[in-house]
Design an enzyme around this catalytic site. Structure first.
Site, mmCIF file in Angstrom:
data_model
loop_
_atom_site.group_PDB
_atom_site.id
_atom_site.type_symbol
_atom_site.label_atom_id
_atom_site.label_comp_id
_atom_site.label_asym_id
_atom_site.label_seq_id
_atom_site.Cartn_x
_atom_site.Cartn_y
_atom_site.Cartn_z
ATOM 1 N N ASP A 198 -16.935 -17.520 -41.648
ATOM 2 C CA ASP A 198 -16.661 -16.580 -40.683
ATOM 3 C C ASP A 198 -16.059 -15.400 -41.340
ATOM 4 O OD1 ASP A 198 -16.559 -15.583 -37.718
ATOM 5 O OD2 ASP A 198 -14.524 -15.336 -38.283
ATOM 6 N N LYS A 202 -17.604 -11.287 -42.278
ATOM 7 C CA LYS A 202 -16.997 -10.045 -41.918
ATOM 8 C C LYS A 202 -16.496 -9.046 -43.084
ATOM 9 C CE LYS A 202 -14.980 -12.411 -37.756
ATOM 10 N NZ LYS A 202 -13.997 -12.875 -36.941
#
Length: 446
Positions: A198, A202
């Site tokens: 994750d 980003k």
């Protein structure tokens, strides 16, 4: 002029967006000009936290995109497909898109940006990174006059919650993860969070915006916290550091053809306790931008959740709505808001990067071990900041003085900044020492 909104997804974030649009009182006047026209859901019968007219609900997301009453398409359904195809379908229809989908943008951002540029529409992504923290627009606009040297951040709230508990309570990783799942901070399958995926999505997005070029998501090294031992968190604290899962993109130079050299990665990292990111606790996120001439600027706040993420989604909708109000549907693209790519970026060979390191070694506890370890580092010109011996089961530090005879020991070394290749060569020599049982942990250090 009313602007029709089509919403793909009515989960946590989608319901938050619908709630904002349904209650414009006290918000910016433009919110009152936004009307929710169609909403795609998986199950028409499912109870929802926000009441909507049944006539605008559908299980066909393409019908939302194709509806002539929809002027802006908002994608908050998540996942790679059909989200990617629906975004491209909206662009092909000449409709601007707002999305919170970090996974799609990290992997297909270049394709989506090219399609949007060709059609002359916006694809805005403020909600894809940092929840309610405004970071995308500042990188595109407010900080556009800077040469960005480094972007680093704590951009996964689940792992930050786990690490905060481990540091504050001395709790084991598995126990805190189980608590995080019970509280809803971690998914039933937490792999994307705890293994670093994750955060890698980003930082790929942030690096592309900060440095003006696409960053290949699959090339970003990502190490999570799922193998982190609580004793390393404890040892770090005793040495004046905190352990955080840090996603970072650092400028290293420029090739002769203008291609930017970057070190981009996600890893558990020791931060000095006075570092700005060291004080970020719980589920909060923070992004630290270091640029010339601005210096250090930090963005801090809630990194996920219905309210914060919906706030970012609506901010993007308002950006597009404001432009349409002033210039109409034929208004040209603002080059800063659209954030087109303007140069090439490449990730450097990890062996060419330089950084400090934390190493925990399990060794036999006998005279001369620390000296031989120091010699291995010295042979590779690795300068040592500190070397400390701990009891093998995690007791208090005994210092780097004469080694006690017999038993087992754990020796923790923090190096000064050194090239990765030289550091790895020294580590290989240390592993070959007969007194060294194992290299139990190796973490980056700022």
């Amino acid at each position: 002029m009313t602007i029709g909104i089509g919403l793909l997804g009515l989960g946590t974030v989608g319901a938050g967006v619908a709630g904002i649009l349904a209650t414009p009182e006290g918000r910016h006047p433009l919110v009152g000009d936004l009307a929710l026209r169609r909403v795609a859901v998986r199950d028409l019968q499912r109870p929802r936290p926000v009441e909507l007219p049944a006539a605008i609900l559908t299980t066909d997301p393409e019908a939302v995109v194709d509806d002539p009453a929809v002027d802006i398409v908002v994608e908050v359904m998540g996942g790679l497909e059909p989200a990617r195809s629906l975004i491209l379908r909206a662009i092909a229809a000449g409709k601007p898109v707002v999305t919170a989908n970090k996974a799609v943008i990290a992997r297909y951002g270049e394709e989506i940006a090219a399609a949007a540029a060709e059609q002359g529409v916006y694809v805005l992504i403020e909600a894809a990174v940092g929840g309610g923290i405004p970071i995308i627009e500042p990188l595109k606009q407010s900080l556009g006059g800077n040469r960005i040297q480094r972007v680093s951040g704590i951009i996964n709230g689940t792992t930050n919650y786990i690490l905060s508990r481990m540091a504050d309570e001395g709790a084991a990783y598995g126990d805190v993860l189980a608590d995080a799942q019970r509280l809803g901070y971690a998914e039933a399958d937490p792999a994307a969070d705890v293994q670093g995926g994750d955060a890698a999505d980003k930082i790929a997005i942030l690096a592309g915006l900060a440095y003006g070029g696409s960053v290949q998501r699959s090339a970003i090294p990502a190490e999570g916290i799922d193998r982190l031992d609580s004793r390393d968190v404890s040892y770090a604290a005793q040495l004046g550091f905190v352990v955080k899962l840090v996603a970072a993109a650092q400028f290293l130079g420029t090739d002769a053809d203008g291609t930017v050299q970057l070190d981009v990665r996600v890893s558990p990292t020791l931060l000095p306790k006075e570092h700005p990111l060291a004080g970020v606790h719980g589920v909060n996120n923070a992004i630290l931008v270091e640029g010339d001439p601005v210096g250090r600027v930090m963005f801090y706040g809630p990194g996920a959740g219905a309210g914060p993420t919906a706030s970012a989604v609506v901010a993007d909708i308002l950006n597009i709505a404001g432009i349409r109000q002033v210039g109409g549907s034929e208004a040209g693209l603002d080059p800063l808001l659209a954030a087109s790519r303007w140069r090439q970026c490449r990730l450097v060979d990890p062996g060419l990067t330089q950084h400090r390191n934390y190493v925990r070694l399990r060794t036999s506890d006998e005279p001369g071990v620390i000296g031989r370890i120091g010699t291995c580092f010295g042979d590779q010109r690795v300068s040592i900041q500190s070397i400390v011996q701990f009891e093998a089961k995690g007791g208090a530090a005994t210092g780097a003085g004469p080694d006690a005879a017999g038993g087992a020991a754990e020796i923790v070394v923090i190096t000064h900044e050194v090239g990765e290749a030289r550091f790895r060569a020294a580590l290989a020599a240390i592993e070959a020492l007969p007194e060294v049982v194992s290299v139990a942990a190796c973490l980056r250090t700022l």
